[in-house]
Enzyme design. Structure first.
Site, short mmCIF file in Angstrom:
data_model
loop_
_atom_site.label_atom_id
_atom_site.label_comp_id
_atom_site.label_asym_id
_atom_site.label_seq_id
_atom_site.Cartn_x
_atom_site.Cartn_y
_atom_site.Cartn_z
N LYS A 79 60.31 -115.30 57.94
CA LYS A 79 61.12 -114.33 57.20
C LYS A 79 62.20 -113.75 58.12
CE LYS A 79 60.41 -110.19 54.26
NZ LYS A 79 59.39 -109.19 53.82
N SER B 269 59.31 -108.51 48.86
CA SER B 269 60.56 -108.93 49.49
C SER B 269 60.47 -110.27 50.23
CB SER B 269 60.99 -107.87 50.50
OG SER B 269 60.05 -107.78 51.56
N SER C 158 54.89 -106.86 49.79
CA SER C 158 55.98 -107.83 50.00
C SER C 158 55.54 -109.23 50.41
CB SER C 158 56.97 -107.29 51.03
OG SER C 158 57.86 -106.40 50.42
#
Lengths: 514, 502
Positions: A78, A153, A177
């Site tokens: 990420k 996210s 997330s």
């Protein structure tokens, strides 16, 4: 041939060890897959194809020196974990050109294990969102239906794994997330106990809630990746020595396991299809020898509002360093430093980030601190106590991960409150700092449903074991078709720009997320 | 002295106004940079004078994702200060974020402490004039220093009028201790005494050199006035970021009559921050309460609360050196010194150690004290030396004191010897021998000098013989003058009386 849609890390490791495939071939399979589907999925902000190809070749060549349980396996990271020499943007224009000078501890541990990094995945800007629509660069699509969101996210990491663009991935979880996008994309995702994985190098959203964790295709892979990133880090004062090593799960039965189903989580807002899959999974747990009972977490309804005070409050301070002075975007032609600050931040941050900075700043302001931040912290204590009480009666708590399956792109973008509710089942575990894991438990209208286990602090092995047994019994093998592309294109109106997929640390294009 | 209707008189507590007497109420916030090897929250070296931005890292430059880790040595140093100020050290303390934007603060928040500081409720006793005063200490807490800003292109070096500003992050993150007093300080002179003696204490603790030029000690002062004898507190103004004892006293002395003038004219004092201009000797407002920052303090989530092990705190307490005030009492007792002399010698640790090294040579403590406070201290001040430095070693000063005590040299000749000890870097005995500075007690040697003096002053001889016996002193003085102060006064007296009476 490598089937990137189905291959697990455990299987990939066996192929490598048996000499069936080289790390370079394995890596190339993912890079090819990325090349084939990335323009539809937009899982990555940056694909480090050349580096990955070179490094995997090196691992093959120096196999004797570079061995280890994860050596040669490719991974996606990420883009809110800093990586030395590879731009790290947090999907924000304010960091569009930021080149880190060090590497996050969790990533460093994997690099030291000779893992091959495929690239940096998309996210809601600074991890603030539940759909990855808040990215400053591109909207990631859910591989199960390109007209829907992947959740967020960590939507880029979840979508990359689901679409076969990554063997597995790292995400971060502040209020769900990792777990919510894992649920919406039909993969496994785990948020460890707070402190188990170092946050050093994870660009902070809400420091007291953030944790790095795995997104994988199986519970076994989840444990395998987790065990290589945990551990006390002298650079993170909130990290701890794990009380016990992470074991690779093998349980097939759940005899004697007491599972609590919090009535508050099922009280409202759970879609019928999600509820049906969840109840089937609960029935399976009973068949495996577990005992499911209704329990109460009475302060659940206050968890969401408390989270939306605490997280923005911490974020308002954490994001204050992005001022254009030392790195990142700087507004041009400002006459004085205050104007430079204001314009840099005004132009650099997207609307959701600005909204949370304003909420957080307000909540900490003189005269409001007690009413908002002080009270939210007390709620947090009550939420934590709820879990302590319940774990006196049961071994694990179970719930749907997300009240709904993936929703259409744009459906909630205009309504922040509707978006915030996406995290109602995941936020309490962050407030309480507890380990929580989501596994796919079936489909509803063709879209994956996530099943969440929450355990007491440092009960990762129990959570992983239970999830492994349930996963085995569920036998979820469906894979996404990357369909619905036409719907996706018509909804985005063609305004969406492709994310950069080269090694070059070029400035990502203008974002379109509203 | 600046204008206004009131006048301030030094250490005098009372400020005389037009309509009555007023008194000052002064509190201080003192910042001390600690001499740790590394910064408060990262492992960058704490340095002075190195090229700008050579001691930085992701943590002290606030790069994304970097996290602070508390410097254990800084905690120990801060605890030493807290214990020396007789504070209570609670079982835990908490770091907070203090939020504001400024280019010298890369995170846009300073990690400081707020409602759970390292230590609370202490006191510091200090001397002001002949009075021993007590100032209560509200709190002692830990924080990090900001980076250094250099405003270039302007005439004043201040931000106003500068063309651009440069930031040196070497200083950013240096451990700081903040000491906050209660408003117990009764006068500008007492504020100065407090700070000077606090500085001596901190140096004594070995946690900071407290170098004034390098800004290792800085303070904010708040001041208000109230009718003399009242126990109310008036509205205070604040003088920010000072690092000169003299300017502090001047600033306070200028601020006092200003406030008295306002109040006596029926006005109210504005709560505001003032800047003192040493050139004009006046204060001007920097910002008012309305413009004051809202720092939005909240607990630093990147750090866990610090648990202070009581056993460890006791270890630190046991390791504290003898503190100046206790040493003053001991010196007075042990060496028979007056309070005033003991304060001069025993206040600064380095001077006290020097003195004790002199006494350890077995010389008379009082005589040693006179020489330490007199010639030696004057020499240090003139040469800009710290006690213990330079060519006058304790052994040499003791040797000189012994020469005086044994009557080998006279006191005035000994002063010559002292000067030559510095110039020639030699032993006192060698100097006495080389320059013939020894005392002359031989009547054969002194006889001709006495005869000469008597012969040269017939009118004084007349007076003496006429019954004015005190004129003898004049003759002694003349003989001393003629012998460069080396003549033994007893022998001279005897010879003079014989010559004059005879």
């Amino acid at each position: 041939m490598v089937d990137t849609m189905r291959l697990t890390a455990r299987e990939a490791k066996k192929l490598l060890v048996d000499g069936e495939v080289s790390s370079a071939e394995l890596t190339k399979a993912y890079l090819d897959r990325i090349a084939a589907v990335e323009d539809r999925v937009h899982a990555y902000i940056l694909v480090t194809a050349d580096n990955a190809a070179k490094y995997s070749t090196k691992v093959d060549r120096e196999m004797q020196a570079m061995r280890g349980p994860l050596a040669g396996l490719p991974i996606a990271v990420k883009d809110n974990m800093v990586t030395e020499g590879v731009t790290t943007t947090c999907a924000s224009r304010i960091l569009h050109n930021y080149m880190p000078v060090y590497t996050a501890t969790a990533v460093r541990r994997l690099w030291d294990d000779h893992v091959v990094m495929l690239g940096k995945t998309n996210l809601d800007e600074f991890a603030m969102g539940s759909s990855t629509e808040n990215s400053g660069f591109a909207v990631t699509r859910n591989p199960w239906d390109l007209g829907t969101v992947p959740g967020g996210s960590s939507g880029g990491s979840a979508a990359a794994v689901a679409a076969g663009e990554a063997l597995w991935a790292l995400g971060s979880d502040t209020g769900g997330s990792i777990r919510q996008p894992a649920a919406l994309c039909g993969v496994v995702g785990m948020k460890p106990t707070y402190g188990l994985v170092s946050r050093y190098g994870l660009v902070a959203f809400a420091s007291s809630l953030d944790q790095i964790g795995p997104l994988t295709r199986s519970v076994h892979d989840c444990a395998l990746l987790l065990r290589h990133i945990v551990g006390k880090d002298p650079r993170d004062a909130t990290s701890v020595v794990a009380p016990a090593p992470i074991e690779l799960p093998s349980a097939e039965r759940l005899d004697g396991l007491r599972v609590g189903i919090p009535r508050e989580y099922l009280a409202a807002g759970i879609e019928p299809g999600v509820r049906a899959r969840f109840e089937e999974a609960v029935a399976l747990i009973e068949e495996l020898g577990g005992r499911c009972v209704e329990v109460s977490l009475p302060h659940t309804e206050y968890a969401l509002p408390a989270y939306y005070i605490i997280a923005p409050a911490e974020a308002s301070a954490n994001l204050a360093r992005f001022d254009g002075v030392r790195y990142g975007y700087r507004a041009a032609d400002a006459d004085d430093v205050v104007t430079m600050y204001e314009r840099t931040r005004g132009e650099g941050f997207g609307p959701e980030v600005k909204r949370r900075i304003m909420i957080g700043t307000y909540a900490l302001s003189a005269g409001y601190y007690e009413a908002y931040y002080g009270r939210a912290q007390r709620v947090r204590t009550l939420v934590r106590r709820d879990f302590t009480d319940v774990f006196g009666e049961v071994d694990l708590v179970a719930s749907p991960t997300s009240p709904t399956v993936a929703f259409p792109v744009g459906a909630r973008a205009a309504d922040p409150l509707a978006m915030y509710v996406s995290d109602v089942c995941t936020i309490p575990a962050n407030l309480a700092g507890l380990p929580a894991l989501s596994i796919p438990c079936g489909l509803s209208d063709g879209l994956p449903v996530g099943f969440q286990f929450v355990g007491p602090a440092f009960s990762e092995n129990r959570v992983l074991d239970a999830a492994h047994a349930l996963e085995t019994a569920l036998g979820f093998t469906a894979t996404p078709s990357l369909g619905g592309a036409e719907a996706a294109l018509s909804q985005s109106g063609g305004a969406e720009a492709a994310s950069p997929t080269g090694d070059a640390a070029s400035a990502p294009p203008e974002g379109t997320a509203s | 002295m600046t204008g206004g209707d009131a006048a301030v008189r030094g250490a005098d507590r009372i400020v005389r106004g037009m309509r009555g007497d007023w008194e000052a109420v002064i509190g201080l916030e003192v910042h001390v940079e600690l001499d740790t090897a590394t910064k408060m929250f990262c492992s960058c070296a704490v340095t002075k004078g190195d090229p700008p931005n050579t001691h930085t890292c992701p943590v002290c430059l606030a790069h994304p994702g970097a996290l602070p880790v508390v410097n254990q040595r800084a905690v120990e140093y801060a605890t030493r200060i807290a214990l020396a100020l007789d504070c209570t050290v609670p079982p835990r303390n908490v770091f907070h974020r203090k939020n504001y934007f400024y280019p010298d603060l890369p995170k846009a928040y300073q990690i400081s402490q707020y409602d759970e500081p390292l230590a609370v409720d202490g006191c510091f006793d200090y001397w002001s004039g002949d009075e021993k005063l007590r100032c209560r200490i509200d709190r002692v807490h830990m924080e990090e220093d900001a980076a250094k800003l250099i405003h270039a292109g302007g005439e004043t070096g201040r931000i106003t009028g500068s063309e651009y500003s440069l930031v040196d992050f070497n200083r950013g993150g240096t451990p700081l201790v903040e000491i906050v007093t209660e408003p117990d300080i009764p006068s500008p002179a007492a504020a100065r005494d407090f700070l000077q003696q606090l500085r001596e204490l901190v140096i004594e603790l070995g946690v900071s050199e407290c170098n004034m030029e390098e800004g290792q000690v800085r303070w904010d002062a708040n001041i208000s006035v109230r009718p003399a004898g009242s126990s109310t507190l008036g509205t205070r103004t604040e003088l920010k970021n000072m690092n000169s004892f003299r300017f502090l006293q001047q600033a306070l002395e200028s601020e006092l009559p200003r406030q008295v003038g306002i109040l006596e004219a029926g006005g109210t004092v504005e709560q505001e921050t003032l800047h003192f201009d040493p050139e004009t000797g006046t204060t001007t407002p920097l910002r008012s309460k309305e413009e004051a920052h809202d720092y939005r303090y909240f607990p630093e989530p990147d750090l866990v609360p610090l648990a202070m092990d009581p056993a460890w705190v006791e270890e630190v307490r046991a390791s504290l050196p003898e503190l100046p005030l206790a040493r003053v009492a001991r010196f007075a007792e042990q060496y028979g010194l007056s309070r005033a002399d003991a304060r001069v010698i025993a206040g600064p640790g380095a001077l006290a150690r020097f003195y004790e090294a002199v006494v350890a040579q077995g010389v008379d403590p009082k005589l040693a004290a006179n020489w330490t406070m007199g010639e030696y201290l004057a020499h240090l001040n003139a040469a800009g030396l710290e006690p213990g430095h330079g060519h006058v070693t304790p052994e040499r000063l003791a040797a000189l004191v012994r020469l005086v005590a044994d009557g080998v040299v006279s006191t005035s000749a000994a002063k010559d010897v002292f000067t030559k000890m510095i110039e020639e870097r030699a032993e006192p005995a060698a100097i006495v021998a080389k320059h013939g500075l020894g005392r002359i007690s031989d009547s054969a040697a002194l006889g001709p000098v006495v005869a000469e003096v008597v012969a040269a002053n017939p009118s004084q001889v007349e007076q003496y013989r006429g019954g004015k016996r005190q004129v003898l002193g004049f003759f002694v003085g003349q003989v001393m003058k003629a012998t460069g102060g080396r003549a033994d006064p007893a022998v001279v007296n005897e010879l003079l009386q014989k010559a004059l009476d005879g």
